[in-house]
Design an enzyme around this catalytic site. Structure first.
Site, mmCIF file in Angstrom:
data_model
loop_
_atom_site.group_PDB
_atom_site.id
_atom_site.type_symbol
_atom_site.label_atom_id
_atom_site.label_comp_id
_atom_site.label_asym_id
_atom_site.label_seq_id
_atom_site.Cartn_x
_atom_site.Cartn_y
_atom_site.Cartn_z
ATOM 1 N N GLY A 141 43.207 6.168 5.013
ATOM 2 C CA GLY A 141 42.434 6.653 6.157
ATOM 3 C C GLY A 141 41.111 5.940 6.338
ATOM 4 O O GLY A 141 40.269 6.374 7.119
ATOM 5 N N LYS A 169 27.036 -3.382 14.957
ATOM 6 C CA LYS A 169 25.947 -2.737 14.219
ATOM 7 C C LYS A 169 24.736 -3.670 14.120
ATOM 8 O O LYS A 169 23.587 -3.225 14.199
ATOM 9 C CB LYS A 169 26.452 -2.305 12.846
ATOM 10 C CG LYS A 169 27.462 -1.157 12.991
ATOM 11 C CD LYS A 169 28.290 -0.899 11.763
ATOM 12 C CE LYS A 169 29.179 0.332 11.961
ATOM 13 N NZ LYS A 169 30.181 0.513 10.917
#
Ligand SMILES: NC(=O)c1ccc[n+]([C@@H]2O[C@H](COP(=O)([O-])OP(=O)(O)OC[C@H]3O[C@@H](n4cnc5c(N)ncnc54)[C@H](OP(=O)(O)O)[C@@H]3O)[C@@H](O)[C@H]2O)c1
Length: 375
Positions: free
Chosen positions: A218, A236
Site C-alpha cells: 500500500g 514537492k
C-alpha cells in the site's frame, strides 16, 4: 463562526472538509479523539459544518457528528448518506457555496492537469474569507502565486505543510525557523514509494519486484508513474521553491530523472563505494552577485550520497530534508511515516498555526493519545 466565548475563553472554529479518504477521514478522527485536549490546551473547539467526497456532501450548520462521518467513510460509504443532512451527488464546490465557515480543509486527490476540484474550491473559500489548509499538492504546483496573492488580498491564511514529505514540518522549518537566513541549498527525500523501492533494491530485489512489493504494502499507487519517474518529488520541490525560497518556479524549471533506469548493480556499486542511492530533490542557490533575487537550480535525480549523509541514513519508510544556510548552519529533519496519520495531522498543525501565535507548553499527559486509541 469565529465565535469566542468570553466566559469560557473558548473559540469555536467552523470547518468544512473536502476529501474524506486516507487523509480527510484520519484528520476528522484526530479532531474527534483530541477534542478535550484541544479545548483544554488551546481553547479551541471544532465544528464540522460541511463535508464532501466524490459522491456527494453533507451540510449541518449545527455541526456534523465526527464519529458518524468517520464511520460512514470506514464502511466505504459516502458522506452523502449522513442521516437527514446528506446530499447525494452534490459537488464539493456546491457544498462550499452553501456554507460559510472559518476554514476549508482540502484533501481531495492530486490533479496536476487542472488542479480540480481542489483549486476551484480553494479559490472559492478564500473569496469567502475562509482560511485554507490543504494536503493537496495539485493547486499549489499549478497556482501557488495566484492562491498566495489572493489569500493576502483577502486577509486569510493558506497553509499546506502536509504537501511536502507528509507529516514532516519541512515547510514550516524553512519558512519560520530559518528566519533571516539565506538558504544555500536544500536536499530532500520527500517520496516514500521510491525510498521503499530503492531500499529493497539495495537488498537485491529487482526494480519490478520491489515495485510489486511496494504496491502490495500500500505504499505505491496502482499507477506509480508519478512517483517512480520523479514527478511527485518534483511537485514537492516546486512547492518548497515557491513557499520557502520565494522563487516562482514551475515544473518546467525542474530537471527530473526518476528511478526506473536504476539496476540492483547500480545500487551495489554505490554500496561498494560506501554510498547510498536515494531519489533526491535538490535546490542549489546560483552564485550570482548580479541577480538581485535569489535564483536556484532545481533537480530531482537518483543521487549517490555518502553513508554518513543525513538522508543516506533514512530507511524505506522515512522522508527527510536538509537545509544548508548561511547563519543557522546545516539543519536536517526526518520522519518515520508508516501510515498516513502524520500527514493527516499536518492539517491540524496548519490550523493551530493559524489560530495560535504562541506555542503553549504541553500539559502533562494531555495530548498522549496512542495510535491504538485512534485506530
Ligand atoms: N495518503 C497520504 O499519505 C498523503 C500524504 C500527504 C498528502 N496527501 C494528499 O492528500 C490528498 C488526499 O489523499 P488521500 O490519500 O486521502 O486520497 P484518497 O484516500 O484517495 O481519498 C480521496 C478523497 O477525495 C474524495 N474525492 C475524490 N474526488 C472528489 C471530488 N471530485 N470532490 C470531492 N471529493 C472527492 C474521495 O471520495 P470517495 O471517498 O467518495 O472516494 C476520497 O474521500 C491528496 O491530494 C494526496 O496527494 C496524501
Amino acid at each position: 463562526m469565529n465565535a469566542s466565548s468570553p466566559k469560557s475563553g473558548r473559540q469555536e472554529i467552523e470547518i468544512v472538509v473536502i476529501g474524506l479518504g486516507n487523509i480527510g477521514r484520519r484528520f476528522l478522527q484526530i479532531l474527534d479523539h483530541k477534542r478535550d485536549s484541544l479545548r483544554t490546551r488551546y481553547g479551541l473547539a471544532f465544528k464540522l459544518i460541511g463535508a464532501a467526497d466524490s459522491r456527494g456532501a453533507a451540510i449541518a450548520q449545527a455541526g456534523l457528528d465526527l464519529a458518524t462521518v468517520v464511520r460512514l467513510k470506514r464502511e466505504g460509504r459516502s458522506v452523502a448518506e449522513y442521516p437527514a443532512c446528506g446530499h447525494p451527488a452534490m459537488s464539493a464546490q456546491r457544498m462550499l457555496d452553501q456554507v460559510q465557515a472559518d476554514v476549508l480543509c482540502e484533501a481531495s486527490p492530486v490533479n496536476l492537469e487542472s488542479g480540480e476540484p481542489g483549486l476551484s474550491c480553494m479559490r472559492a473559500a478564500i473569496h469567502k474569507g475562509m482560511h485554507v489548509v490543504t494536503a493537496n499538492k495539485g493547486p499549489l504546483v499549478l497556482a501557488y502565486a495566484e492562491l498566495a496573492a489572493l489569500a493576502r488580498e483577502k486577509g486569510v491564511r493558506l497553509r499546506f505543510c502536509g504537501t511536502v514529505a507528509g507529516g514532516l514540518p519541512a515547510i514550516n522549518l524553512g519558512q519560520r525557523d530559518l528566519a533571516g537566513a539565506t538558504i544555500e541549498r536544500i536536499e530532500a527525500v520527500p517520496n516514500l514509494t521510491t525510498s521503499f523501492i530503492l531500499e529493497r533494491m539495495t537488498h537485491g530485489s529487482t526494480y519490478e519486484l520491489a515495485l510489486v512489493e511496494a504496491q502490495a504494502q500500500g505504499c505505491a499507487e496502482a499507477d506509480p508513474s508519478l512517483d517512480v519517474q520523479g514527478w511527485d518529488a518534483a511537485n514537492k520541490l516546486v512547492i518548497l521553491a515557491n513557499s520557502v525560497l520565494g522563487v516562482p518556479a514551475t515544473l518546467q524549471d525542474v530537471n527530473v530523472q526518476g528511478i526506473t533506469a536504476l539496476t540492483p548493480a547500480d545500487l551495489a556499486k554505490a554500496q561498494a563505494q560506501g554510498k547510498v542511492i536515494k531519489l533526491v530533490a535538490t535546490a542549489v542557490r546560483r552564485n550570482s552577485a548580479a541577480v538581485r533575487q535569489d535564483s536556484y537550480t532545481l533537480t530531482v535525480a537518483p543521487t549517490p550520497l555518502p553513508a554518513d549523509h543525513p538522508l543516506a541514513q533514512l530507511n524505506g519508510q522515512q522522508m527527510g530534508i536538509v537545509y544548508y544556510t548561511d547563519i543557522y548552519g546545516t539543519i536536517s529533519a526526518a520522519i518515520l511515516e508508516k501510515e498516513p496519520l502524520p500527514s493527516a495531522a499536518a492539517l491540524l498543525r496548519d490550523i493551530l498555526s493559524i489560530y495560535m501565535d504562541t506555542p503553549i507548553a504541553p500539559e502533562t499527559g494531555a495530548l498522549s493519545v496512542s495510535h491504538q486509541e485512534l485506530f
